[in-house]
Design an enzyme around this catalytic site. Sequence first.
Site, PDB file in Angstrom:
ATOM      1  CE1 TYR A  67      -3.979   2.110   0.329  1.00 51.33           C
ATOM      2  CE2 TYR A  67      -2.415   3.513   1.478  1.00 51.33           C
ATOM      3  CZ  TYR A  67      -3.629   3.348   0.826  1.00 51.33           C
ATOM      4  OH  TYR A  67      -4.466   4.410   0.680  1.00 51.33           O
ATOM      5  CG  PHE A 119      -6.205  17.482 -24.508  1.00 49.83           C
ATOM      6  CD1 PHE A 119      -6.328  17.010 -25.806  1.00 49.83           C
ATOM      7  CD2 PHE A 119      -6.728  16.723 -23.475  1.00 49.83           C
ATOM      8  CE1 PHE A 119      -6.974  15.806 -26.053  1.00 49.83           C
ATOM      9  CE2 PHE A 119      -7.362  15.521 -23.716  1.00 49.83           C
ATOM     10  CZ  PHE A 119      -7.487  15.068 -25.009  1.00 49.83           C
ATOM     11  CG  ASP A 120     -10.993  17.595 -25.335  1.00 50.03           C
ATOM     12  OD1 ASP A 120     -10.166  16.960 -24.661  1.00 50.03           O
ATOM     13  OD2 ASP A 120     -11.679  17.083 -26.238  1.00 50.03           O
ATOM     14  CG  ASP A 210      -0.821  18.615 -21.647  1.00 55.78           C
ATOM     15  OD1 ASP A 210      -0.434  17.447 -21.466  1.00 55.78           O
ATOM     16  OD2 ASP A 210      -1.987  18.907 -21.969  1.00 55.78           O
ATOM     17  CB  ALA A 212       0.235  13.884 -23.591  1.00 58.60           C
ATOM     18  CE  LYS A 253      -3.477  10.819 -24.790  1.00 58.86           C
ATOM     19  NZ  LYS A 253      -3.745  12.011 -24.023  1.00 58.86           N
ATOM     20  CG  HIS A 445     -17.812  14.858 -29.412  1.00 54.41           C
ATOM     21  ND1 HIS A 445     -17.835  15.945 -28.568  1.00 54.41           N
ATOM     22  CD2 HIS A 445     -16.735  14.142 -29.054  1.00 54.41           C
ATOM     23  CE1 HIS A 445     -16.802  15.889 -27.757  1.00 54.41           C
ATOM     24  NE2 HIS A 445     -16.111  14.800 -28.025  1.00 54.41           N
TER      25      HIS A 445
END
Length: 455
Positions: A67, A119-120, A210, A212, A253, A445
């Site tokens: 843990y 990014f969204d 960011d 990624a 990614k 979407h």
Amino acid sequence: MEPYRIKVVEPIPLTTPQQREEALRRVSYNLFDLRADEVTIDLLSDSGTGAISAAQLSAGMNGDESYAGSRSFYRWRETVSELTGYPHLLPAHQGRAAERILFTSLLTPGSTVVSNTHFDTTRANVELVGCQARDIPCPEAKDLDSPHRFKGNIDLKALEQILQNQQESPVAAVVMTITNNGGGGQPVSMENLHRTADLCRRHSVPMILDAARFAENAWLVTRHEPGYQDRTPRQVAEEAFRLADGCIMSAKKDGIVHIGGFIGLKDPELAQKCERLLIATEGFATYGGLAGRDLDMMAQGLLEVTEPSYLAERADIAGHLAQRIRDAGVDIVEPAGLHALYLNAGRLLPHIPPHQYPGHSLACQLYLRGGIRSAELGSLYLGEEDEHGNPIKSAPYELVRLALPRRVYTRSHYDHVAATLASIAKDPSSVHGYRITDQSPILRHFSIKLAPAGV
Ligand SMILES: *Cc1c(COP(=O)(O)O)cnc(C)c1O
């Protein structure tokens, strides 16, 4: 050629045109609602869809599931700290968890975050804490056909102006997305990153990466940026991380894992605030919502992803598909990136107006003719209509994204994609548009329902 051979295989679903037609009708023409076993080549996302290596799998078998204080955590921390140089590292279950924890700890309501392009989920997490997310991509980014090599850059003039005029809303952070996913997967140059870091330092604003796709960005820097030709992608990545005050990372990614992410920081006080929130909402600081085996597989993935042979092949296979698509007479956003290719559906299907969704029409054709799943990035994703379905706002471009999972598909799979596109491009006027029959007010979407236009 691929710098690996295949040891484990997974059958891909082969379907008939009739099965695909029925499936698409059943899901009301929303590709998100297909079952994955109805899809032959799945190019919906490159996130968490990569193939792990034998070395990653065996690292995972050594995972320590204690843990607190597991061996996996210390191994992971050593690898990530050598790569990034950050003294404070917190694992998280994926990128958006890292975003939420960092922004909740760093931002005060009413302030602004500036980015080359958020990014969204990054934008959503900035807005959720009552802040404004501003995108200032460089002017070259607006021209889809421009061969400019670093269209992911931030507009430095606009950034300087914003930093000099903070009376209305103070700038709490500058987020540099490498590569610029929302901007077509285009890279950021090291020069742009250095100059952004200088501006941020002068105005005492933290610069956050960011990260990624940090390795793909580094690869494109070694290929195309003067002064960096003799560096390895790993060296470029190390330099980029050290220029920033911290990073948020989706390891789904360029960590080449199915789940995982992290926060890296220089500031000990900010790191402590993040750690408290992490413990309350993700997990204890030595696992952050991940299993020990996930941390070991991520550490190994982060080592493999900067290998020049891996990156060279990734660029090469994307370039191969890009060329076959151009040869078929379909325009893509130039220059072709590594993680995805963006098809210019608006130009291929000029007879379909934005409010009948040319990008969505092309995505449906790719599925109907080739069993290929892609993502619309056009007026279905970004547009708006009034309650009668009359268009209020359309997207600036009607695009379809073909995301390329890491180490998953071979050249013959991509040749099938190119051949399917070529068959559509032979007679584009036979492709019809769609109309919306049902939608939700946010992130429409994902759950939208459609029908062929004129039916
Ligand atoms: C995917 C992605 C994220 C979010 O990460 P998740 O792991 O999907 O939560 C953030 N920024 C960029 C640039 C991304 O591509």
